[in-house]
Design a protein around this motif. Structure first.
Motif, short mmCIF file in Angstrom:
data_model
loop_
_atom_site.label_atom_id
_atom_site.label_comp_id
_atom_site.label_asym_id
_atom_site.label_seq_id
_atom_site.Cartn_x
_atom_site.Cartn_y
_atom_site.Cartn_z
N GLN A 1 -2.84 -37.49 -12.77
CA GLN A 1 -2.49 -38.11 -11.49
C GLN A 1 -2.87 -37.16 -10.37
O GLN A 1 -2.83 -35.94 -10.53
N GLU B 1 -0.66 -33.23 -13.42
CA GLU B 1 -0.79 -33.51 -12.00
C GLU B 1 -1.95 -32.64 -11.53
O GLU B 1 -1.87 -31.41 -11.52
N PHE C 1 6.14 -37.25 -10.84
CA PHE C 1 5.54 -36.54 -11.96
C PHE C 1 6.54 -35.71 -12.75
O PHE C 1 6.26 -35.29 -13.88
N ARG D 1 7.10 -36.75 -16.42
CA ARG D 1 5.93 -37.10 -17.21
C ARG D 1 5.85 -36.28 -18.51
O ARG D 1 6.35 -35.16 -18.58
N SER E 1 0.23 -34.68 -20.05
CA SER E 1 -0.49 -35.23 -18.90
C SER E 1 -0.47 -34.18 -17.80
O SER E 1 0.28 -33.20 -17.89
N GLY F 1 5.36 -41.88 -18.53
CA GLY F 1 4.06 -42.27 -18.01
C GLY F 1 3.01 -42.67 -19.01
O GLY F 1 2.24 -43.60 -18.78
#
Length: 361
Positions: free
Chosen positions: A318, A337, A328, A331, A335, A301
């Motif tokens: 996200q 969620e 996800f 990922r 990062s 991602g």
């Protein structure tokens, strides 16, 4: 002013305290530190820009038409040049359908300009400069000056118009081929039902608060980039390359900068393999929410721009995205969620103080 200074000092102390704790022997995990960071960036006002003083009632109307007998000007730039510098009311430029092959610049001392076309695929302003093209001074233009249209004036509005850089898509790794379709270096600008067409570095979202509604943005590498504070509402991002690319390159350089890109109810399609974003800035900040992602998005991602230290400071998230590219599970670990509470600061017009300065329609 004193409040702002004190608030900035508070952020600096908090940031360096968090950083120091990572370097000490305290039993604090990176995960806990990241969650603290999530709370920090989502908790305070995103903007210390000037107070809004927008004007929507037009006091000047100018018509641009390819036929000189049917308009006031045949050139968009000539129409802009006719507006008095330091104007204090909204000037509306109606641009009839056609391709206008010209570079356009709206100066910083000309506020309240509106461009209205007859459709983003019918009214198009295009040019083909690249960063390595030699300018009048004998030096390369650079990315900044490669823009087909450059907007430097506050309170700008564009509706139903296309902005295009016709430079061909460069081969992977080519130098100096950045080719900007539009650069926005101004506060409180809105683009509604507009197209931005290019390859590398299509839309230079440079500085200021910006709103993009129902726009189509096409490119290959870093084709939405800059350090703006921008809200992309129901936009279509279309990647066009046979190799690897990236949708965004956001350049936030400090935890004190109130900048970032938020994509809400958008759609991502195209060809090739793409990152959602690359960390151009050390504190790069991008959020995708309620967005459909085609299979072109790489499972990881996000890209750290070759600097692992940025994994500790970027904010990439996200929230309730969908489609084959939105999974996800694969990922990168740095990062997130987001929960609804974490996503809230990014998924309304409050992100850009939009209720203060945007037109109602």
């Amino acid at each position: 002013m004193m409040f702002t200074v004190m608030l900035n000092l508070f952020f600096l102390i908090l940031f360096f305290k968090n950083t120091k704790s990572l370097e000490s022997n305290e039993l604090v995990t990176i995960e806990e530190e990241h969650q603290n960071w999530v709370k920090l960036v989502g908790s305070f006002n995103h903007s210390f820009f000037q107070k809004a003083d927008n004007k929507f009632e037009p006091c000047l109307a100018i018509k641009v038409h390819k036929n000189p007998n049917l308009g006031d000007f045949v050139s968009v730039q000539k129409a802009i040049n006719s507006i008095p510098l330091g104007n204090r009311c909204r000037a509306v430029i109606l641009v009839s359908k056609g391709i206008y092959r010209e570079k356009v610049n709206i100066p910083v001392n000309m506020a309240y300009v509106t461009l209205v076309g007859e459709g983003a695929d019918k009214t198009i302003i295009e040019w083909d400069d690249t960063a390595d093209r030699i300018g009048k001074d004998g030096k390369p233009l650079g990315t900044y000056a490669s823009a087909t249209v450059a907007v430097n004036s506050p309170y700008f509005i564009a509706k139903k118009i296309g902005f295009k850089n016709k430079a061909p898509s460069p081969p992977s790794g080519a130098e100096g081929k950045q080719a900007v379709a539009l650069r926005i270096t101004a506060d409180m600008a809105a683009f509604i039902h507009c197209n931005f067409i290019g390859a590398q570095d299509t839309l230079y979202d440079h500085i200021g608060r910006h709103y993009f509604k129902c726009c189509y943005i096409q490119g290959s590498v870093d084709f939405i980039f800059g350090n703006g504070l921008s809200y992309y509402d129901s936009c279509h991002l279309h990647a066009k390359t046979d190799s690897i690319g990236a949708l965004t390159a956001q350049k936030r350089e400090s935890p004190l900068e109130k900048t970032g890109f938020s994509f809400v109810n958008c759609k991502v399609t195209g060809s090739g393999v793409h990152y959602l974003g690359r960390a151009w800035g050390t504190f790069s900040r991008v959020v995708f929410a309620y967005t459909y992602m085609d299979k072109i998005i790489t499972s990881g991602g996000w890209c750290n721009w070759g600097d692992k230290n940025r994994e500790k400071t970027v904010f990439y998230g996200q929230y309730k995205c969908m489609g084959p590219g939105a999974d996800f599970e694969g990922r990168v670990s740095w990062s997130r969620e987001l929960t609804l509470q974490e996503a809230k600061p990014f998924i309304s017009l409050n992100f850009i103080d939009g209720y203060d300065w945007l037109p109602e329609s």
